[in-house]
Write an enzyme that holds these catalytic residues in place. Structure first.
Site, PDB file in Angstrom:
ATOM      1  N   HIS A 119      24.594 -22.006 -21.994  1.00 32.64           N
ATOM      2  CA  HIS A 119      25.275 -20.724 -21.830  1.00 32.64           C
ATOM      3  C   HIS A 119      26.743 -21.027 -21.544  1.00 32.64           C
ATOM      4  CE1 HIS A 119      25.675 -16.846 -19.115  1.00 32.64           C
ATOM      5  NE2 HIS A 119      26.445 -16.793 -20.189  1.00 32.64           N
ATOM      6  N   HIS A 154      18.080 -23.788 -18.816  1.00 22.70           N
ATOM      7  CA  HIS A 154      19.292 -23.010 -19.073  1.00 22.70           C
ATOM      8  C   HIS A 154      20.465 -23.683 -18.359  1.00 22.70           C
ATOM      9  CE1 HIS A 154      21.314 -19.001 -19.652  1.00 22.70           C
ATOM     10  NE2 HIS A 154      21.940 -19.339 -18.536  1.00 22.70           N
ATOM     11  N   MET A 202      23.660 -10.214 -19.985  1.00 26.15           N
ATOM     12  CA  MET A 202      23.958 -10.504 -18.576  1.00 26.15           C
ATOM     13  C   MET A 202      23.601  -9.282 -17.750  1.00 26.15           C
ATOM     14  SD  MET A 202      24.927 -13.575 -18.522  1.00 26.15           S
ATOM     15  CE  MET A 202      25.216 -13.600 -16.762  1.00 26.15           C
ATOM     16  N   ASP A 218      19.720 -12.480 -18.063  1.00 24.47           N
ATOM     17  CA  ASP A 218      20.240 -13.517 -17.166  1.00 24.47           C
ATOM     18  C   ASP A 218      20.949 -12.874 -15.978  1.00 24.47           C
ATOM     19  OD1 ASP A 218      21.228 -15.846 -16.072  1.00 24.47           O
ATOM     20  OD2 ASP A 218      22.636 -16.280 -17.694  1.00 24.47           O
ATOM     21  N   MET A 221      30.695 -23.649 -17.202  1.00 30.39           N
ATOM     22  CA  MET A 221      31.788 -22.762 -16.776  1.00 30.39           C
ATOM     23  C   MET A 221      33.087 -23.554 -16.709  1.00 30.39           C
ATOM     24  SD  MET A 221      29.845 -20.944 -13.600  1.00 30.39           S
ATOM     25  CE  MET A 221      28.369 -19.963 -13.798  1.00 30.39           C
ATOM     26  N   ASP A 241      24.372 -23.665 -17.444  1.00 31.34           N
ATOM     27  CA  ASP A 241      25.525 -22.762 -17.322  1.00 31.34           C
ATOM     28  C   ASP A 241      26.837 -23.550 -17.300  1.00 31.34           C
ATOM     29  OD1 ASP A 241      24.396 -20.031 -17.035  1.00 31.34           O
ATOM     30  OD2 ASP A 241      23.343 -20.948 -15.343  1.00 31.34           O
ATOM     31  N   SER A 249      17.429 -21.499 -14.753  1.00 32.57           N
ATOM     32  CA  SER A 249      18.848 -21.881 -14.735  1.00 32.57           C
ATOM     33  C   SER A 249      19.053 -22.883 -13.608  1.00 32.57           C
ATOM     34  CB  SER A 249      19.728 -20.657 -14.487  1.00 32.57           C
ATOM     35  OG  SER A 249      20.976 -21.086 -13.967  1.00 32.57           O
ATOM     36  N   SER A 296      18.134 -18.503  -8.768  1.00 29.10           N
ATOM     37  CA  SER A 296      17.813 -18.553  -7.348  1.00 29.10           C
ATOM     38  C   SER A 296      16.363 -18.189  -7.040  1.00 29.10           C
ATOM     39  CB  SER A 296      18.794 -17.729  -6.527  1.00 29.10           C
ATOM     40  OG  SER A 296      18.986 -16.490  -7.120  1.00 29.10           O
ATOM     41  N   MET A 298      30.213 -20.201 -20.550  1.00 33.15           N
ATOM     42  CA  MET A 298      31.077 -19.196 -19.914  1.00 33.15           C
ATOM     43  C   MET A 298      32.471 -19.795 -19.864  1.00 33.15           C
ATOM     44  SD  MET A 298      28.505 -17.785 -16.987  1.00 33.15           S
ATOM     45  CE  MET A 298      27.394 -19.149 -17.213  1.00 33.15           C
TER      46      MET A 298
HETATM   47  C1  DX5 Z   1      25.338 -16.528 -13.809  1.00 36.71           C
HETATM   48  C2  DX5 Z   1      24.546 -17.482 -14.656  1.00 36.71           C
HETATM   49  C3  DX5 Z   1      23.094 -17.450 -14.405  1.00 36.71           C
HETATM   50  C4  DX5 Z   1      22.689 -17.757 -12.990  1.00 36.71           C
HETATM   51  C5  DX5 Z   1      21.496 -16.917 -12.675  1.00 36.71           C
HETATM   52  O1  DX5 Z   1      26.609 -16.392 -14.307  1.00 36.71           O
HETATM   53  O2  DX5 Z   1      24.737 -17.212 -16.020  1.00 36.71           O
HETATM   54  O3  DX5 Z   1      22.364 -18.239 -15.340  1.00 36.71           O
HETATM   55  O4  DX5 Z   1      22.384 -19.098 -12.735  1.00 36.71           O
HETATM   56  O5  DX5 Z   1      21.213 -17.031 -11.345  1.00 36.71           O
HETATM   57  P1  DX5 Z   1      20.311 -15.981 -10.566  1.00 36.71           P
HETATM   58  O6  DX5 Z   1      18.951 -16.030 -11.190  1.00 36.71           O
HETATM   59  O7  DX5 Z   1      20.347 -16.489  -9.174  1.00 36.71           O
HETATM   60  O8  DX5 Z   1      20.955 -14.637 -10.708  1.00 36.71           O
HETATM   61 ZN    ZN Z   2      23.442 -18.258 -17.471  1.00 39.31          ZN
END
Ligand code: DX5
Ligand code: ZN
Length: 203
Positions: free
Chosen positions: A60, A27, A130, A163, A31, A29, A7, A186, A62
């Site tokens: 993904h 991936h 999640m 995830d 948002m 994200d 991600s 991370s 959100m």
């Molecule tokens: C969180 C995201 C994840 C995020 C994961 O809402 O959907 O994809 O980047 O990050 P880590 O691996 O740091 O939990």
């Molecule tokens: Zn994600």
């Protein structure tokens, strides 16, 4: 070997490109600042992501009302997950994704039980479980989600991705419970991305 999908929420496209040859799927994200607090609509501008050809991309979403985002993110992406909690029209969203010749997936928050989305399983290619609250990177894996992965696996034979809070230990637990793909932010990018990705690839 399990599929690893980094991600890039807290990383740059350039950092991601160091992983060429190691992973095939990134991936993304997306948002909107409504479904979750953070807003990444600029960072992951649809046109910019479509033009980025270094990897296959899974989006993904959100966002509230995901049905309004499908067409925008339909170019040159492989798969879209939308949150079942964010729409009253899941079948319309799935249809729109498939019309654009992409794979369709649902994403589910930690508090959403299987009975709330079981009716959709026959119609999707992937479930994104999640394992933290959606919204930001760097949170702790919720161990209770292992049971949910196991339950989904008992009725769903296609892809299950996890995830949130993934590291070599939680990845191993998730795969044992039935996950076939892991998303990590991370753990990969806070440190040597190549080395850390390799640690997840041996899960
Ligand atoms: C969180 C995201 C994840 C995020 C994961 O809402 O959907 O994809 O980047 O990050 P880590 O691996 O740091 O939990
Ligand atoms: Zn994600």
């Amino acid at each position: 070997m399990v599929e690893v999908s980094p991600s890039i929420l807290d990383a740059s496209l350039k950092q991601a490109e160091e992983l060429k040859g190691l992973v095939s799927r990134m991936h993304i994200d997306v948002m909107d600042g409504l479904f979750v607090e953070q807003n990444t609509l600029k960072k992951f501008d649809a046109k910019k992501i479509s033009a980025w050809n270094a990897f296959e991309k899974d989006v993904h979403l959100m966002v509230e009302k995901p049905e309004k985002f499908i067409s925008k993110y339909s170019k040159n992406n492989r798969l879209i997950w939308f949150h079942v909690e964010a729409t009253k029209k899941p079948f319309e969203v799935i249809e729109k994704i498939n019309e654009k010749k992409m794979l369709a997936g649902i994403a589910v928050k930690p508090s959403t039980p299987l009975k709330d989305f079981a009716f959709l399983l026959n119609y999707v290619d992937s479930v994104l479980v999640m394992t933290v609250e959606p919204g930001k990177g760097g949170q702790k894996f919720i161990p209770k989600m292992l049971e949910k992965i196991f339950l989904i696996r008992s009725v769903f034979s296609r892809e299950i991705c996890v995830d949130g809070g993934i590291n070599p230990l939680t990845a191993k637990q998730a795969v044992k419970a039935g996950a076939s793909c892991i998303v990590a932010g991370s753990f990969i990018f806070k440190g040597n991305a190549v080395k850390n990705t390799k640690k997840l690839l041996i899960t």
